[in-house]
Design a protein around this motif. Structure first.
Motif, PDB file in Angstrom:
ATOM      1  N   ALA A  70      -4.684  10.930  -0.674  1.00 54.55           N
ATOM      2  CA  ALA A  70      -4.920   9.489  -0.744  1.00 54.55           C
ATOM      3  C   ALA A  70      -5.214   9.066  -2.183  1.00 54.55           C
ATOM      4  O   ALA A  70      -4.753   8.024  -2.653  1.00 54.55           O
ATOM      5  CB  ALA A  70      -6.062   9.099   0.182  1.00 54.55           C
TER       6      ALA A  70
ATOM      7  N   GLY B  10      -8.738   3.875   7.767  1.00 54.95           N
ATOM      8  CA  GLY B  10      -7.584   3.069   7.350  1.00 54.95           C
ATOM      9  C   GLY B  10      -7.306   3.137   5.847  1.00 54.95           C
ATOM     10  O   GLY B  10      -6.158   3.161   5.415  1.00 54.95           O
ATOM     11  N   GLU B  11      -8.403   3.176   5.053  1.00 61.77           N
ATOM     12  CA  GLU B  11      -8.241   3.228   3.598  1.00 61.77           C
ATOM     13  C   GLU B  11      -7.489   4.497   3.188  1.00 61.77           C
ATOM     14  O   GLU B  11      -6.528   4.453   2.410  1.00 61.77           O
ATOM     15  CB  GLU B  11      -9.656   3.228   2.966  1.00 61.77           C
ATOM     16  N   ARG B  14      -3.814   4.332   4.136  1.00 60.58           N
ATOM     17  CA  ARG B  14      -2.991   3.545   3.211  1.00 60.58           C
ATOM     18  C   ARG B  14      -2.725   4.318   1.929  1.00 60.58           C
ATOM     19  O   ARG B  14      -1.632   4.283   1.377  1.00 60.58           O
ATOM     20  CB  ARG B  14      -3.637   2.188   2.927  1.00 60.58           C
ATOM     21  N   ALA B  17      -0.153   6.935   2.664  1.00 58.14           N
ATOM     22  CA  ALA B  17       1.144   6.273   2.863  1.00 58.14           C
ATOM     23  C   ALA B  17       1.766   5.897   1.518  1.00 58.14           C
ATOM     24  O   ALA B  17       2.979   6.020   1.318  1.00 58.14           O
ATOM     25  CB  ALA B  17       0.981   5.043   3.740  1.00 58.14           C
ATOM     26  N   ARG B  18       0.922   5.451   0.579  1.00 57.95           N
ATOM     27  CA  ARG B  18       1.458   5.134  -0.759  1.00 57.95           C
ATOM     28  C   ARG B  18       2.024   6.385  -1.414  1.00 57.95           C
ATOM     29  O   ARG B  18       3.031   6.352  -2.110  1.00 57.95           O
ATOM     30  CB  ARG B  18       0.360   4.510  -1.632  1.00 57.95           C
ATOM     31  N   THR B  21       5.363   7.042   0.053  1.00 59.07           N
ATOM     32  CA  THR B  21       6.359   6.124  -0.518  1.00 59.07           C
ATOM     33  C   THR B  21       6.760   6.590  -1.919  1.00 59.07           C
ATOM     34  O   THR B  21       7.933   6.521  -2.295  1.00 59.07           O
ATOM     35  CB  THR B  21       5.783   4.694  -0.574  1.00 59.07           C
ATOM     36  N   ASP B  50       4.325   1.177  10.424  1.00 60.95           N
ATOM     37  CA  ASP B  50       4.261   0.038   9.493  1.00 60.95           C
ATOM     38  C   ASP B  50       3.825   0.467   8.101  1.00 60.95           C
ATOM     39  O   ASP B  50       4.081  -0.219   7.116  1.00 60.95           O
ATOM     40  CB  ASP B  50       3.273  -1.018  10.007  1.00 60.95           C
ATOM     41  N   LEU B  51       3.116   1.586   8.006  1.00 60.47           N
ATOM     42  CA  LEU B  51       2.645   2.060   6.706  1.00 60.47           C
ATOM     43  C   LEU B  51       3.725   2.844   5.969  1.00 60.47           C
ATOM     44  O   LEU B  51       3.658   3.019   4.762  1.00 60.47           O
ATOM     45  CB  LEU B  51       1.424   2.975   6.885  1.00 60.47           C
TER      46      LEU B  51
END
Ligand code: SF4
Lengths: 76, 375
Positions: A70, B10-11, B14, B17-18, B21, B50-51
């Motif tokens: 993350a 959730g943080e 995300r 997920a970044r 990407t 969606d992420l």
């Protein structure tokens, strides 16, 4: 149907049974499939049976990897 | 809850997920199948798709035992329950699965059949002990997670010398179904699997090796929480980018290389492979299901009551079959949300909360609507 939940062993009972706590709810389950359980261990509970013990060291290592990925993501 | 909440942040999701990407190569498409309904449920519920970037697509697999059980076997169970001497014990998920002629176990129960929902095989054993005049049949279903508890029930019945307990065995095997999917294929290109969580706590990692060696498909065994799934996707993307096909373990906190030896031994003692078994949507798959070994024949309801399964046809408009093969999505079915809802399921995928149609009904369709509004 294959869902299972982590439960904490609070008491070992005769005949390979145990009392576990699921978020405060107490339940009697079979531990016939898992060796060497101690009070305080977490097990994966499925249809009334403990399937396996949750390894605390590995759990922490996974969380560490998640945080690293993350953080890399935040930087990218 | 410990060992759950940490994997729903959730943080963190995300952030990972970044990372996905950033690492996914924009010029290529990544198609991964999550085999288990547990993953399908998490993906829908937490909006994992969606992420993810557009070029990563999750294909929902057949990993829900309720969804893949063919209708003919539900018909068999209803016939068993209709016998006046029989008490049929079943997991609740099966009650509403449509059977032939618009019936179900729930309707059979309303019509007077002695059908009881149990949480565990131990409950079925307790009923058999308490009611020695009844023939207690446990409707055994599930992958390698639910099979060891059935095996232990038979052991216990033997120890207690229960003469009125038997099981109607519908246990199926995960790797056989994954292989069938790769071989039927139907134009569904799958580049890797998010491998089963709880099945793997039992069977370990080695049964998946052949997907890497013979089919060159990476498998990442992953837990059922949203962060587990997202991390598994990152691991799969990395394998594809590096041209690797390995069996990796994201779910290290519960899965080991060799699995649960005790559970494996119990299964091997009680069960043997059937030559072939029908799966809804996938047809007959060789060596993909279990039956009781001859020495436990007295506990086999199929032998005891002479069960002969006749083929049954699903509602022709229901797309469950194609959905279970990964060829179609719930929203491609004409009956979705009109004739077929969780209250009035027309197919098995709408029944269990891990079924693709039920997951899409509960969570996915709202997101689809929001996306449409936003665009
Ligand atoms: S929406 Fe209903 S009828 Fe259509 S595929 Fe899903 S379960 Fe079958």
């Amino acid at each position: 149907m294959c869902l299972a939940i982590p439960a904490r062993v609070v008491e070992l009972l005769p005949d390979e049974m145990a009392r576990v706590s699921l978020d405060g709810v107490s339940k009697i389950i079979s531990t016939a499939l898992v060796d060497d359980l101690a009070i305080g261990d977490y097990v994966v509970l499925h249809v009334g049976y403990a399937l396996t013990k949750i390894d605390e060291v590995e759990a922490l290592a996974t969380l560490e990897l998640l945080r690293e990925a993350a953080a890399l993501g935040a930087a990218s | 809850m410990k060992h759950v909440d940490e994997y729903r942040d959730g943080e963190l999701a995300r952030g990972i997920a970044r990372r996905i990407t950033a690492e996914a190569q924009p010029e290529r498409d990544y198609r991964f199948m999550e085999f288990c309904g547990g993953h399908t449920h998490a993906i829908s519920r937490y909006g994992v798709e969606d992420l993810l970037p557009e070029n990563i697509r999750m294909i929902h697999g057949p990993g829900c035992p309720v969804c893949v059980l063919p209708m003919g076997r539900i018909d068999d169970a209803i016939k068993l329950a209709a016998r006046p001497e029989v008490t049929l014990c079943t997991y609740a998920d099966l009650m509403r699965v449509p059977a032939s002629g618009g019936t179900s176990l729930m309707k059979a129960k309303a019509d007077g059949a002695d059908i009881r929902m149990v949480y565990s095989t131990l409950d079925a054993i307790a009923i058999a002990e308490k009611e020695p005049d009844r023939e207690v049949v446990f409707f055994a279903i599930g992958f390698e997670t639910t099979t060891p508890p059935t095996a232990l029930a038979i052991r216990l019945a033997q120890k207690k010398r229960l003469r009125n307990f038997s099981i109607f065995c519908n246990h199926v095997i995960t790797p056989a179904a994954m292989q069938a999917i790769l071989e039927t294929n139907e134009g569904v290109a799958i580049e890797g699997f998010v491998g089963p969580a709880h099945v793997s706590t039992v069977i370990g990692m080695s049964p998946y090796r052949r997907f890497a060696t013979d089919y060159h498909k990476p498998v990442v065994i992953a837990g059922f929480e949203p962060l587990d799934v997202i991390q598994a996707v990152l691991m799969l993307v990395r394998q594809i980018n590096e041209g690797r096909s390995d069996i990796e373990n994201q779910y290290r906190r519960a899965v080991t290389e060799t699995g649960n030896g005790r559970a494996i031994d119990e299964m091997a003692e009680i069960f043997e492979l059937r030559e072939s078994f029908e799966w809804r949507g996938l047809g007959e798959i060789p060596r993909s299901a279990l039956r009781l070994r001859e020495k436990y024949a007295q506990f086999d309801a199929e032998q005891r009551f002479g069960v002969v399964t006749s083929p049954a046809r699903d509602n022709p408009a229901c797309e469950c079959g194609a959905i279970l093969r990964g060829a179609k999505r719930p929203q491609d079915c004409k009956l979705f949300g009109t004739a077929c809802t969780p209250e009035t399921p027309m197919g098995s995928c709408m029944v269990s909360s891990e079924g693709s149609c039920a997951a899409h009904w509960a969570y996915g369709r709202f997101r689809q609507l929001e996306r449409r509004k936003a665009s």
